[in-house]
Design an enzyme around this catalytic site. Structure first.
Site, PDB file in Angstrom:
ATOM      1  N   THR A 101      -2.041 -41.583 -28.065  1.00 13.57           N
ATOM      2  CA  THR A 101      -1.119 -42.661 -27.650  1.00 13.57           C
ATOM      3  C   THR A 101       0.319 -42.441 -27.831  1.00 13.57           C
ATOM      4  O   THR A 101       1.074 -42.014 -28.617  1.00 13.57           O
ATOM      5  CB  THR A 101      -1.842 -43.807 -29.275  1.00 13.57           C
ATOM      6  OG1 THR A 101      -2.814 -44.184 -29.436  1.00 13.57           O
ATOM      7  CG2 THR A 101      -0.639 -45.347 -29.196  1.00 13.57           C
ATOM      8  N   LYS A 176      -2.474 -49.957 -24.718  1.00 19.02           N
ATOM      9  CA  LYS A 176      -2.613 -49.555 -26.220  1.00 19.02           C
ATOM     10  C   LYS A 176      -1.104 -50.235 -27.587  1.00 19.02           C
ATOM     11  O   LYS A 176      -1.585 -50.823 -28.169  1.00 19.02           O
ATOM     12  CB  LYS A 176      -2.748 -48.558 -25.880  1.00 19.02           C
ATOM     13  CG  LYS A 176      -2.342 -47.291 -27.860  1.00 19.02           C
ATOM     14  CD  LYS A 176      -3.946 -47.459 -28.372  1.00 19.02           C
ATOM     15  CE  LYS A 176      -3.532 -47.026 -29.224  1.00 19.02           C
ATOM     16  NZ  LYS A 176      -4.863 -46.964 -31.227  1.00 19.02           N
ATOM     17  N   LYS A 244       4.912 -44.509 -35.842  1.00 24.81           N
ATOM     18  CA  LYS A 244       4.721 -44.158 -34.343  1.00 24.81           C
ATOM     19  C   LYS A 244       4.614 -44.751 -32.834  1.00 24.81           C
ATOM     20  O   LYS A 244       5.783 -44.926 -32.073  1.00 24.81           O
ATOM     21  CB  LYS A 244       3.925 -42.387 -33.874  1.00 24.81           C
ATOM     22  CG  LYS A 244       3.567 -42.047 -32.442  1.00 24.81           C
ATOM     23  CD  LYS A 244       2.729 -40.983 -31.648  1.00 24.81           C
ATOM     24  CE  LYS A 244       1.264 -41.751 -32.322  1.00 24.81           C
ATOM     25  NZ  LYS A 244       0.991 -42.074 -31.427  1.00 24.81           N
TER      26      LYS A 244
HETATM   27  P1  NAP Z   1      -4.287 -36.513 -36.362  1.00 29.94           P
HETATM   28  O1  NAP Z   1      -5.664 -36.721 -37.835  1.00 29.94           O
HETATM   29  O2  NAP Z   1      -3.848 -36.119 -37.659  1.00 29.94           O
HETATM   30  O3  NAP Z   1      -4.902 -35.434 -35.957  1.00 29.94           O
HETATM   31  C1  NAP Z   1      -3.718 -34.859 -34.934  1.00 29.94           C
HETATM   32  C2  NAP Z   1      -4.306 -33.635 -33.919  1.00 29.94           C
HETATM   33  O4  NAP Z   1      -2.720 -33.249 -33.469  1.00 29.94           O
HETATM   34  C3  NAP Z   1      -4.509 -32.593 -34.859  1.00 29.94           C
HETATM   35  O5  NAP Z   1      -5.393 -31.798 -34.119  1.00 29.94           O
HETATM   36  C4  NAP Z   1      -3.721 -31.515 -34.735  1.00 29.94           C
HETATM   37  O6  NAP Z   1      -3.651 -29.949 -35.118  1.00 29.94           O
HETATM   38  C5  NAP Z   1      -3.091 -31.680 -33.175  1.00 29.94           C
HETATM   39  N1  NAP Z   1      -1.820 -31.597 -33.319  1.00 29.94           N
HETATM   40  C6  NAP Z   1      -0.716 -32.446 -33.287  1.00 29.94           C
HETATM   41  N2  NAP Z   1       0.676 -31.838 -33.261  1.00 29.94           N
HETATM   42  C7  NAP Z   1       0.251 -30.800 -32.034  1.00 29.94           C
HETATM   43  C8  NAP Z   1       1.308 -30.068 -31.111  1.00 29.94           C
HETATM   44  N3  NAP Z   1       2.392 -30.394 -31.504  1.00 29.94           N
HETATM   45  N4  NAP Z   1       0.266 -29.272 -30.228  1.00 29.94           N
HETATM   46  C9  NAP Z   1      -0.457 -28.710 -30.442  1.00 29.94           C
HETATM   47  N5  NAP Z   1      -1.239 -30.001 -31.490  1.00 29.94           N
HETATM   48  C10 NAP Z   1      -1.025 -30.281 -32.364  1.00 29.94           C
HETATM   49  O7  NAP Z   1      -4.966 -37.380 -35.925  1.00 29.94           O
HETATM   50  P2  NAP Z   1      -5.723 -38.632 -35.326  1.00 29.94           P
HETATM   51  O8  NAP Z   1      -5.393 -39.685 -36.103  1.00 29.94           O
HETATM   52  O9  NAP Z   1      -6.243 -38.251 -34.903  1.00 29.94           O
HETATM   53  O10 NAP Z   1      -5.146 -38.925 -34.319  1.00 29.94           O
HETATM   54  C11 NAP Z   1      -4.793 -38.597 -32.841  1.00 29.94           C
HETATM   55  C12 NAP Z   1      -4.312 -39.163 -31.840  1.00 29.94           C
HETATM   56  O11 NAP Z   1      -4.775 -40.412 -31.483  1.00 29.94           O
HETATM   57  C13 NAP Z   1      -2.547 -40.194 -32.340  1.00 29.94           C
HETATM   58  O12 NAP Z   1      -1.891 -40.430 -30.805  1.00 29.94           O
HETATM   59  C14 NAP Z   1      -2.978 -41.446 -32.730  1.00 29.94           C
HETATM   60  O13 NAP Z   1      -2.215 -41.782 -32.479  1.00 29.94           O
HETATM   61  C15 NAP Z   1      -3.779 -41.643 -31.778  1.00 29.94           C
HETATM   62  N6  NAP Z   1      -4.530 -42.802 -32.562  1.00 29.94           N
HETATM   63  C16 NAP Z   1      -5.967 -42.088 -34.033  1.00 29.94           C
HETATM   64  C17 NAP Z   1      -6.014 -43.513 -34.492  1.00 29.94           C
HETATM   65  C18 NAP Z   1      -6.817 -43.954 -35.996  1.00 29.94           C
HETATM   66  O14 NAP Z   1      -7.840 -44.162 -36.841  1.00 29.94           O
HETATM   67  N7  NAP Z   1      -6.792 -42.067 -36.416  1.00 29.94           N
HETATM   68  C19 NAP Z   1      -6.600 -44.372 -33.527  1.00 29.94           C
HETATM   69  C20 NAP Z   1      -6.235 -44.810 -32.233  1.00 29.94           C
HETATM   70  C21 NAP Z   1      -5.517 -44.074 -31.762  1.00 29.94           C
HETATM   71  P3  NAP Z   1      -3.264 -29.708 -36.685  1.00 29.94           P
HETATM   72  O15 NAP Z   1      -5.093 -29.849 -37.076  1.00 29.94           O
HETATM   73  O16 NAP Z   1      -3.102 -28.528 -35.692  1.00 29.94           O
HETATM   74  O17 NAP Z   1      -2.217 -30.265 -37.494  1.00 29.94           O
END
Ligand code: NAP
Length: 305
Positions: A101, A176, A244
């Protein structure tokens, strides 16, 4: 046409969402190569059968379709357009699908950059949370060319159920943003109702059970309400990420000269959660602010805080 076993899928970002989504692609029969910044998270993916790469560039070199789901706008810019990014390794014809997102504006700029080297990009953010990612039931909001969506639809079908083409690049991210406005307000409705129920002395589980099935039903109520009652504030979707998303919404609203009173209130209330150290908690940690505002204990004793 069957894409399985012929289309090589690259997957970047094995967080809460990405790990399950990549696994669902593998289980649907697609060969998957993963990369994650923190290497240890690739071990689990290796266990379920993924190949691993040493950089996003290397992922792109061995993939026909590359999917990214990382954090915020600068994170996507880095893994896509950075020195070791996807575009450094992608061949013309590669399809790049960003499912994070991020800002609609930045998405349009990345799509133009990708197009300049013959890479076709879709923005395809998702909704449905950790549960939807695990169960393969995500809603997927797609921006970009419709024929490119049709090419990768079998991949989306492995990860989601409700796949909608919303318009050109950026339209998926705009939808979104709409989704996040409603998620924030449903969350506020849920915690206000729990606070009201507790102070008025009715059973919280029964209140959730019956209202979930009626006109007040929402994803927040059905999925996060029970977690509040148990005192489980683990993410799911973190306060930091919701903030965010609300920042993206409020910035867009400023460009549009559109007042969003409810969204701004949710943003400020979640800031209070953050001020008290709850940034990494799930968004339902908003309940702790309601407890303070109403001087009412909602979380079970000894939990959450
Ligand atoms: P998360 O568990 O915090 O995982 C984030 C992922 O992104 C990790 O693999 C992290 O790597 C990687 N990352 C972050 N910054 C980076 C960078 N600068 N370079 C390389 N890798 C990087 O987050 P998530 O919940 O899976 O969410 C991921 C995305 O989906 C976000 O944009 C979020 O807004 C969206 N989203 C999430 C949900 C939800 O319910 N969780 C629902 C809809 C959409 P590391 O392992 O090294 O930290």
């Amino acid at each position: 046409m069957t894409l399985k076993n012929t289309v090589r899928v690259g997957f970047i970002g094995l967080g809460i969402m990405g790990q399950s989504m990549a696994r669902n692609l593998h289980e649907a029969g697609f060969p998957v190569t993963v990369w994650n910044r923190t290497e240890v998270k690739m071990n689990l993916a290796q266990e379920w059968g993924a190949a691993t790469a040493t950089s996003p560039r290397e992922v792109a070199q061995v993939s026909d379709v590359v999917i990214t789901i990382v954090g915020d706008t600068p994170d996507v810019e880095k893994v896509v357009a950075g020195e070791e990014g996807v575009l450094a390794g992608a061949k013309p014809g590669t399809i790049l699908v960003d499912m994070s997102t991020i800002s609609p504006d930045a998405t349009r700029q990345l799509a133009a950059k990708a197009a300049a080297q013959g890479v076709r990009m879709l923005d395809a953010p998702v909704s449905g949370g950790d549960v939807g990612a695990r169960d393969g039931t995500l809603s997927i909001m797609v921006g970009g060319a419709e024929d490119v969506l049709e090419e990768v639809r079998p991949l989306f079908e492995a990860m989601g159920k409700n796949i909608v083409h919303c318009g050109p690049n950026g339209a998926g991210q705009t939808v979104k943003a709409c989704n996040q406005i409603m998620c924030g307000l449903n969350l506020l409705g849920m915690v206000e109702a729990l606070s009201f129920a507790k102070k008025a002395g009715v059973d919280l589980e029964k209140m959730i059970q019956v209202t979930t099935q009626g006109a007040a039903g929402s994803w927040a109520l059905a999925n996060l309400g029970p977690r509040v009652v148990k005192g489980d504030l683990a993410p799911g979707f973190s306060v930091r990420f919701q903030q965010k998303d609300l920042r993206i919404v409020l910035q867009e609203a400023e460009h549009l000269e559109l007042p969003l009173l409810g969204t701004a209130a949710v943003n400020q209330l979640l800031r209070s959660v953050q001020a008290q150290g709850g940034s990494e908690d799930g968004t339902h940690a908003l309940i702790s602010v309601m407890e303070q505002l109403g001087n009412v204990e909602i979380l079970p004793e000894g939990s959450g805080e």
